[in-house]
Design an enzyme around this catalytic site. Structure first.
Site, PDB file in Angstrom:
ATOM      1  N   ASP A  85      82.373 181.594 -10.172  1.00  0.00           N
ATOM      2  CA  ASP A  85      82.514 182.489  -9.016  1.00  0.00           C
ATOM      3  C   ASP A  85      82.808 183.899  -9.519  1.00  0.00           C
ATOM      4  O   ASP A  85      83.333 184.091 -10.620  1.00  0.00           O
ATOM      5  CB  ASP A  85      83.616 182.012  -8.074  1.00  0.00           C
ATOM      6  CG  ASP A  85      84.993 181.989  -8.729  1.00  0.00           C
ATOM      7  OD1 ASP A  85      85.100 181.487  -9.869  1.00  0.00           O
ATOM      8  OD2 ASP A  85      85.962 182.459  -8.107  1.00  0.00           O
ATOM      9  N   GLU A 146      88.228 180.539  -9.295  1.00  0.00           N
ATOM     10  CA  GLU A 146      89.182 181.169 -10.207  1.00  0.00           C
ATOM     11  C   GLU A 146      89.554 182.574  -9.762  1.00  0.00           C
ATOM     12  O   GLU A 146      90.697 183.021  -9.934  1.00  0.00           O
ATOM     13  CB  GLU A 146      88.606 181.192 -11.624  1.00  0.00           C
ATOM     14  CG  GLU A 146      89.605 181.586 -12.709  1.00  0.00           C
ATOM     15  CD  GLU A 146      89.761 183.081 -12.903  1.00  0.00           C
ATOM     16  OE1 GLU A 146      90.744 183.493 -13.539  1.00  0.00           O
ATOM     17  OE2 GLU A 146      88.889 183.845 -12.420  1.00  0.00           O
TER      18      GLU A 146
END
Length: 378
Positions: A85, A146
């Protein structure tokens, strides 16, 4: 054949990395993250890995694990752990297209951390193609949240990390061509100001603006920053109609400290800001995701010394140190699992429209990862 004889075609690697960068995957766009996971799952399957698709946490994208062929597969080995991400919304490619300019290559998420994630995979692939068997089985784990502190995947990360002897994390390398052997503690906070509504034109004085309350608190929060602990507000929203005194305003704050005790004191100061006033207005602070401080232990330092020796064989000096900014190694390192972070690419500008890697670091860091995979043993 040894890892130091491996050759890497930088142009071919950049072409492969381009596919990953142009598959934009901001954390909160589930469909976009899952397209990225589709891509990496296909790449893993193409090189012979057994792929496990792990359904994502609520409102977040999936995760992917890959296990590579090995005579000891299933035994504790090496986990190369990455997130796919990014902070860049879909459409950032228009302002930050994938492009090479001299010694640099640009693109959203290229440094943090798709470049490192891609290099880690290429190290495994290069060893397999050369017929070099690692002493320990190797797996990869790609996660989806994250950039927001891994609230939905922390348990998953620890579950999979606990199955391995060593954790390698190809987050961006330290400036000066180093690696990361510790990380600061980080806490996130959700802020809510609740005011009192009124018509902003005819009854302004009857209202109590939640935006005004939040603005005052924002200044107070950021002024708490000192050498031991920092405080910042990075997200804010409030109001809906300009002719209404706003009833609510929400924000998110971040605090970071080098030592856990300093962060704990910072958390106490933040929570103490919660208050309720006689007129019914309120300001509420709730604690969000927290990453524990990770201080290097003997296991992590042994990993670093091994990496330093490999870098020396390759002709360069590898330094190390603790770093600000969070990583999933905060969790594994703090839990005592030998972890080495900052194994990814060199560059600058991550989280901005100037995000780039140093092209030469692509082969260099891939070779370092390959060396670690061949030297780590029980």
């Amino acid at each position: 054949m040894s890892f130091d004889t491996l050759t890497f075609d930088t142009d071919a690697m950049l072409a492969g990395l381009k596919r990953w960068i142009e598959c934009e995957s901001p954390t909160f766009d589930v469909a976009a993250v899952n397209r990225m996971m589709d891509l990496v799952a296909a790449d893993l399957a193409a090189v012979g890995a057994t792929v496990t698709r792990i359904p994502g946490p609520p409102s977040l994208g999936d995760c992917v694990r890959g296990d590579f062929p090995h005579p000891r597969r299933g035994e504790p080995g090496i986990l190369v752990m990455s997130h796919l991400d990014t902070v860049h919304p879909v459409g950032t490619l228009k302002a930050l297209p994938f492009r090479r300019e001299g010694t640099r290559c640009y693109g959203p998420g290229i440094l943090d951390m798709k470049g490192g994630a891609y290099a880690g995979l290429q190290a495994i692939v290069a060893l397999a193609k050369a017929g070099i068997e690692t002493p320990l089985p190797v797996s990869v784990l790609y996660t989806s949240d994250e950039e927001i502190g891994s609230p939905g995947t922390r348990e998953l990360i620890m579950q999979h990390a606990g199955q391995h002897r060593y954790i390698l994390v190809p987050e961006p390398g330290r400036p000066g061509n180093g690696v990361v052997t510790g990380r600061y503690a980080i806490a996130r906070f959700n802020l809510l100001a609740e005011g009192r509504p009124s018509h902003a034109g005819s009854r302004l004085k009857d209202g109590r603006s939640a935006i005004n309350m939040m603005a005052r608190q924002l200044i107070a929060i950021e002024e708490m920053t000192g050498d031991d602990c920092t405080f910042s507000v990075g997200v804010i929203s409030g109001g809906q109609w300009v002719n209404c005194v706003p009833t609510t305003c929400r924000a998110e704050a971040l605090s970071m400290a080098k030592r856990q005790a300093d962060l704990d004191r910072g958390v106490e100061r933040m929570l103490a800001l919660s208050s309720e006033n006689p007129d019914g207005t309120r300001f509420t602070v709730t604690r969000g995701v927290t990453r524990p401080v990770w201080e290097p232990d003997a296991g992590t330092l042994r990993l670093y010394e091994l990496a330093r020796g490999i870098a020396g064989e390759l002709g360069w000096e590898l330094e190390h140190g603790s770093a600000g900014g969070g990583s999933d190694a905060n969790f594994t390192g703090a839990a005592g699992i030998p972890s080495l972070d900052g194994l990814g690419l060199l560059g600058a500008g991550y989280h901005t429209l100037e995000e780039h890697i140093e092209v030469d670091s692509l082969a260099q860091r891939t070779r370092l990862m390959a060396g670690l995979l061949t030297r780590l043993s029980a």
